[in-house]
Write a protein that holds these residues in place. Structure first.
Motif, short mmCIF file in Angstrom:
data_model
loop_
_atom_site.label_atom_id
_atom_site.label_comp_id
_atom_site.label_asym_id
_atom_site.label_seq_id
_atom_site.Cartn_x
_atom_site.Cartn_y
_atom_site.Cartn_z
N GLY B 204 1.14 -1.29 0.18
CA GLY B 204 -0.15 0.23 0.01
C GLY B 204 0.87 1.55 0.17
O GLY B 204 0.05 2.03 -0.14
N MET B 210 6.21 5.48 -2.52
CA MET B 210 6.21 4.66 -4.71
C MET B 210 7.20 5.45 -4.68
O MET B 210 8.70 4.17 -5.61
CB MET B 210 4.66 4.84 -4.94
N LEU B 221 2.94 -3.31 -7.81
CA LEU B 221 2.26 -3.01 -7.07
C LEU B 221 0.70 -2.17 -7.54
O LEU B 221 -0.06 -2.11 -7.13
CB LEU B 221 2.63 -1.99 -6.15
N LYS B 222 1.11 -1.42 -8.91
CA LYS B 222 -0.23 -1.68 -9.71
C LYS B 222 -0.95 -2.60 -9.59
O LYS B 222 -2.15 -2.17 -9.82
CB LYS B 222 0.63 0.12 -10.86
N LEU B 227 -2.91 -1.27 -3.91
CA LEU B 227 -2.65 -0.09 -4.00
C LEU B 227 -3.55 1.04 -4.01
O LEU B 227 -3.67 1.80 -4.01
CB LEU B 227 -1.33 0.35 -4.93
N SER B 231 -5.41 4.42 -2.02
CA SER B 231 -5.02 5.21 -2.66
C SER B 231 -6.62 6.20 -3.42
O SER B 231 -6.42 7.54 -2.67
CB SER B 231 -4.52 5.06 -4.68
N GLY B 262 1.61 7.84 -3.61
CA GLY B 262 0.45 6.54 -3.97
C GLY B 262 -0.30 7.54 -3.51
O GLY B 262 -1.25 6.75 -2.87
N VAL B 265 -2.25 7.14 -8.66
CA VAL B 265 -1.47 6.02 -8.86
C VAL B 265 -1.52 6.38 -10.77
O VAL B 265 -2.78 6.17 -11.48
CB VAL B 265 -2.43 4.43 -9.72
#
Lengths: 307, 304
Positions: B204, B210, B221-222, B227, B231, B262, B265
């Motif tokens: 997260g 990030m 992570l995306k 995440l 976000s 973060g 994104v």
């Protein structure tokens, strides 16, 4: 009496392993049926099938008038199951546990409450209903487990080794409870156990071995056929030969072990005339009645060492 | 319905009465707060004040420091709400693993209750307790921020945040249900719990922002729901305070900061929208549900 459980050529295969291999038997309404077998014989698999948890590979069964595989939902309403392990939750009170389990069958809260009070009364649980289940003794826990299985008044109660791991006093108290239930509620009890003296209380007994039903009958009939009474004679040192001679003449089978003669006799009373004749040659004697242990060991072919 | 309520009640009670389970389900949040209190918080505040000093020209340094502090507080709050959504639902779902390992499930399966209802009751209890253990820290955090002179969130933002929390908790309850249905032992579940509890903070971008992570890690992570869930929460929590803190500064700086922390994104070359992130979370939940249903059907078929 009508049949409450009919099992016809029931099979359960796990690939090559034949856990239950073509068994057939029936249980009368209101009776206690003892289902015996060594570990891995297929007892629990049979119970799991009858409780609708496992689908049979073949065969048919009718539980409380409902066909297995077609009326599973109705079967579930008509059976109660007590497992050999405890399934209630340690962190909930006895009351919370019972209400949770009972509400899975009964929607009416008032009915459920009444039923719970009745079950607590006959199982002597009224004093512990507010206590956390996890803090109860082994015997109290077992009684709660039985109580949870009885809340919906099942027609048939499956008890899968209900006293395994309990001390003798607790086992006795659990058995008194089961006996009372059977009498007062006229409930059919389907029991598996490892304790042969417990099995002797059943009306009928079925013995399963390697997935096959190898014997079925009343405890009396099975004892008659598979358990022999024994006369154990402690002889005077110099009289052994004469006693052996007499046993040979009268046709009794015997063996000698630890300076004792162990003779197999057809009935306990058959020992009286024999004892009269050797009265002055012996130091003592003991007559042992054939037990369910003998039946089990003889039927399953396990060589047990008996005195 | 009564059966479903009773089973859900049972699952909730078991969790609530196990104080150890509650403590450990909140451990990741406690660790995050400790890290923030000891050094990460100050580091993040200094980063913001540094940016403001560098690009903001002549400013009120005290006010900037105060704004940066509240920005980091709200940013951290969004992070811990996400971490709790993951760890609490996982801890509650241990009931299901325990029932399965202790063969208690059989005792439910031989009652007239459908297996689907039993499964939904596990998910529902995870949602209820997940929400509860997100809302309580949320309220406490708001009180703390307000007591420290921070501006409170508007009612609209609070309602949106509650909606976001519910979405995150629901999606992670379903994901945890899938994991619980795959795990066969309690030790495996607690091992998984340790891994997920630790990774949740990184996934997260709570422990490390990030821009501190390698590019490839950031790309991975995306593709994860954590995440995007974080976000969504950060955008809501930090919207007002970001505007106040970065007032008078170039828009590009704010965008860069949001991406680095973060809050937004970026996928491809553009910032993903809220709608995309909500859809992404829902799709993750649907996929998890589909896999769980397939696993259950395969097991049923294998029994035959």
């Amino acid at each position: 009496m009508s049949e409450i459980l009919k099992v016809n050529h029931l099979k359960k295969y796990f690939h090559e392993v034949k856990a239950v291999d073509d068994i057939s038997f029936s249980v009368e309404r209101g009776e206690m049926f003892g289902f015996l077998g060594v570990n891995g014989a297929g007892k629990s698999t049979t119970i799991s099938m009858l409780c609708t948890l496992l689908k049979p590979t073949g065969g048919e069964a009718e539980v409380a008038g409902c066909v297995l595989g077609k009326e599973d939902e109705e079967i579930k309403r008509r059976i109660g199951v007590v497992y050999q392990w405890n399934v209630l939750d340690d962190l909930l009170t006895v009351k919370e546990n019972l209400i949770c389990r009972g509400s899975l069958y009964e929607k009416d809260k008032r009915k459920l409450k009444k039923r719970m009070e009745y079950v607590c009364e006959i199982l002597a649980l009224s004093d512990v209903v507010r206590r956390p289940y996890g803090k109860l003794s082994g015997g109290q826990k077992r009684r709660c487990e039985i109580g949870a299985a009885l809340l919906h008044t099942p027609e048939i109660l499956f008890l899968d080794e209900p006293t395994t791991g309990l001390d003798p006093a607790t086992r006795k108290s659990v058995w008194q409870t089961i006996g009372r239930l059977q009498k007062e509620m006229k409930m059919t009890v389907f029991l598996t156990t490892h304790y042969m003296e417990e099995a002797a209380k059943a009306n009928h007994i079925g013995i399963i071995e390697k997935g096959k039903m190898v014997q079925y009958g009343t405890p009396f009939a099975l004892k008659e056929e598979f358990a022999k009474d024994r006369l154990i004679i402690r002889y005077q040192p110099k009289k052994r030969d004469s006693i052996e001679g007499l046993l040979k003449d009268t046709g009794f089978l015997y063996k000698i072990k630890d300076e004792k003669i162990i003779a197999t006799i057809p009935k306990t009373v058959a020992s009286i005339p024999l004892l009269e004749r050797i009265e002055h040659d012996i130091e003592g004697f003991e007559v042992i009645q054939g037990s369910m242990d003998d039946v089990f060991l003889n039927v399953t072919g396990i060589k047990g060492e008996k005195i | 319905m009564n059966r479903y309520i009773q089973l859900t009640k049972r699952n909730c009670r078991i969790f609530i009465r196990d104080r150890g389970a509650i403590f450990f389900s909140l451990l990741s949040m406690i660790i995050t707060l400790m890290l923030m209190g000891i050094f990460l918080g100050n580091m993040n505040v200094e980063n913001v004040t540094g940016l403001l000093k560098e690009y903001g020209g002549a400013r009120d340094l005290e006010a900037d420091k105060e704004n940066a502090k509240h920005l980091v507080e709200y940013w951290t709050l969004a992070g811990i709400l996400m971490i709790n959504a993951v760890t609490v639902t996982m801890a509650v779902m241990s009931n299901m693993v325990q029932d399965s390992c202790e063969k208690k499930s059989d005792s439910f399966y031989c009652t007239p209750v459908k297996k689907g209802i039993i499964a939904i009751s596990y998910v529902t209890s995870a949602v209820i307790l997940g929400m509860l253990l997100c809302v309580v820290p949320f309220v406490l955090a708001l009180v703390y921020i307000a007591a420290g002179g921070g501006k409170l969130l508007s009612l609209t933002v609070i309602v949106k945040l509650l909606g976001c929390m519910a979405l995150n908790v629901l999606i992670f309850s379903v994901i945890m249900y899938l994991l619980a249905s795959l795990v066969k032992s309690r030790s495996a579940w607690s091992g998984l719990g340790t891994i997920i509890g630790t990774l949740a903070g990184f996934a997260g971008a709570v422990y490390l922002s990030m821009n501190m992570l390698p590019e490839k890690v950031g790309t991975v992570l995306k593709c994860l729901p954590i995440l995007h869930g974080t976000s969504l929460m950060r955008k809501l929590c930090c919207e007002d305070i970001l505007a106040t803190t970065f007032s008078g500064l170039p828009e590009e700086l704010l965008e860069e900061y949001q991406e680095a922390m973060g809050i937004t994104v970026v996928m491809g070359d553009s910032v993903v929208s809220d709608e995309f992130q909500v859809a992404f979370l829902l799709i993750c939940g649907i996929i998890a549900l589909g896999i769980a249903a397939t696993v259950s059907m395969r097991r049923k078929a294998a029994e035959r």
